[in-house]
Design a protein around this motif. Structure first.
Motif, PDB file in Angstrom:
ATOM      1  N   THR A  70      -0.329  19.816   1.190  1.00 19.21           N
ATOM      2  CA  THR A  70      -1.484  19.025   2.278  1.00 19.21           C
ATOM      3  C   THR A  70      -1.363  17.717   2.216  1.00 19.21           C
ATOM      4  OG1 THR A  70      -3.264  18.243   0.602  1.00 19.21           O
ATOM      5  CG2 THR A  70      -1.336  18.022  -0.262  1.00 19.21           C
ATOM      6  N   ARG A  71      -2.153  17.541   3.075  1.00 21.46           N
ATOM      7  CA  ARG A  71      -2.296  15.609   3.922  1.00 21.46           C
ATOM      8  C   ARG A  71      -2.881  15.676   3.278  1.00 21.46           C
ATOM      9  NH1 ARG A  71       0.024  16.557   9.976  1.00 21.46           N
ATOM     10  NH2 ARG A  71       0.767  19.065   9.946  1.00 21.46           N
ATOM     11  N   THR A  72      -4.405  15.400   2.463  1.00 26.64           N
ATOM     12  CA  THR A  72      -4.661  14.527   2.031  1.00 26.64           C
ATOM     13  C   THR A  72      -4.481  14.040   0.448  1.00 26.64           C
ATOM     14  OG1 THR A  72      -6.460  16.332   1.355  1.00 26.64           O
ATOM     15  CG2 THR A  72      -6.771  15.135   3.269  1.00 26.64           C
ATOM     16  N   LEU A  73      -3.268  14.195  -0.533  1.00 28.42           N
ATOM     17  CA  LEU A  73      -2.998  13.946  -1.836  1.00 28.42           C
ATOM     18  C   LEU A  73      -2.466  13.241  -1.582  1.00 28.42           C
ATOM     19  CD1 LEU A  73      -2.970  15.293  -4.591  1.00 28.42           C
ATOM     20  CD2 LEU A  73      -0.503  15.737  -3.622  1.00 28.42           C
ATOM     21  N   LEU A  74      -2.820  12.002  -2.709  1.00 27.36           N
ATOM     22  CA  LEU A  74      -2.155  10.972  -2.510  1.00 27.36           C
ATOM     23  C   LEU A  74      -1.493  10.097  -3.897  1.00 27.36           C
ATOM     24  CD1 LEU A  74      -3.702   7.830  -3.557  1.00 27.36           C
ATOM     25  CD2 LEU A  74      -4.401   8.528  -1.749  1.00 27.36           C
ATOM     26  N   THR A  75       0.196  10.177  -3.971  1.00 27.91           N
ATOM     27  CA  THR A  75       0.084  10.380  -5.832  1.00 27.91           C
ATOM     28  C   THR A  75       0.542   7.820  -5.401  1.00 27.91           C
ATOM     29  OG1 THR A  75       1.564  11.802  -5.156  1.00 27.91           O
ATOM     30  CG2 THR A  75       2.012  10.035  -7.139  1.00 27.91           C
ATOM     31  N   ILE A  76       0.481   7.692  -6.607  1.00 26.43           N
ATOM     32  CA  ILE A  76      -0.239   6.347  -6.839  1.00 26.43           C
ATOM     33  C   ILE A  76       1.164   6.222  -8.269  1.00 26.43           C
ATOM     34  CG2 ILE A  76      -1.120   3.675  -7.555  1.00 26.43           C
ATOM     35  CD1 ILE A  76      -3.464   4.863  -6.305  1.00 26.43           C
ATOM     36  N   GLY A  77       2.454   5.800  -7.658  1.00 30.38           N
ATOM     37  CA  GLY A  77       3.233   4.926  -8.877  1.00 30.38           C
ATOM     38  C   GLY A  77       3.208   3.277  -8.825  1.00 30.38           C
ATOM     39  N   ALA A  78       3.990   2.716 -10.238  1.00 26.84           N
ATOM     40  CA  ALA A  78       3.736   1.912  -9.748  1.00 26.84           C
ATOM     41  C   ALA A  78       3.856   0.324  -8.653  1.00 26.84           C
ATOM     42  CB  ALA A  78       5.117   1.271 -10.960  1.00 26.84           C
ATOM     43  N   LYS A  79       4.855   1.278  -7.856  1.00 26.29           N
ATOM     44  CA  LYS A  79       4.423   0.179  -6.716  1.00 26.29           C
ATOM     45  C   LYS A  79       4.796   0.893  -5.205  1.00 26.29           C
ATOM     46  CE  LYS A  79       7.761  -2.611  -8.739  1.00 26.29           C
ATOM     47  NZ  LYS A  79       7.338  -4.766  -9.147  1.00 26.29           N
ATOM     48  N   ASP A  80       4.287   1.876  -4.976  1.00 25.65           N
ATOM     49  CA  ASP A  80       3.691   2.608  -3.901  1.00 25.65           C
ATOM     50  C   ASP A  80       2.752   3.487  -4.316  1.00 25.65           C
ATOM     51  OD1 ASP A  80       5.128   4.817  -4.747  1.00 25.65           O
ATOM     52  OD2 ASP A  80       7.227   4.225  -3.434  1.00 25.65           O
TER      53      ASP A  80
END
Length: 167
Positions: A88-98
């Motif tokens: 998938t090109r439209t999944l994003l994962t947000i971590g503490a730093k990025d």
């Protein structure tokens, strides 16, 4: 180099570097401007930040994290959350730093506004051998399990994108 040719050379160099948004534009030297007055120099406040190298994005200031409410996996469609990694090109994962996108990573460069559910910042991106900065606004809507992201600038995707939190 004669003094007359130096300003022309600086103008030509500035015009060439305008084609490459990552190239710094040189400041005119005292010799080129005919000035040696230190008061005409720009005043910088705060400590200088290190320049990013071509192989690494700018390091965010210590203590600059994405708010906890934003951290997690977010998809533009329900299928994003159940797809195999890389499908998938439209999944994003947000971590503490990025923020990790399909083929790029964004870190916080400067924070303009921050709360538990909202962040307005300049993000430093790196992906596919390129680096760029973009002003962005991220806002969590907890009641709807949504993240709204909008980026600003001439090369930004127009309009806001609304992501749903993956379970």
């Amino acid at each position: 180099m004669p003094k007359i040719a130096l300003p022309a050379a600086l103008i030509a160099l500035a015009a060439l570097s305008a084609c490459d948004s990552t190239a710094p534009v040189p400041a005119p030297s005292d010799e080129a401007t005919g000035s040696s007055d230190a008061s005409s120099s720009p005043i910088e406040t705060g400590s200088p930040s290190p320049s990013p190298t071509p192989s690494s994005p700018a390091t965010p200031p210590a203590g600059t994290n994405f708010p906890a409410a934003m951290q997690g996996r977010w998809g533009l469609t329900a299928a994003d959350c159940t797809a195999r990694p890389g499908d998938t090109r439209t999944l994003l994962t947000i971590g503490a730093k990025d923020i990790r996108f399909y083929e790029s990573v964004a870190t916080i460069r400067t924070v303009k506004e921050s709360s538990a559910t909202r962040l307005r910042a300049t993000l430093a991106y790196e992906g596919e051998g390129m680096q760029w900065n973009r002003d962005a606004l991220l806002e969590v809507r907890p009641a709807a399990n949504q993240l709204v992201m909008e980026e600003f600038g001439s090369d930004a995707v127009p309009g806001a994108r609304t992501y749903a939190r993956c379970k």
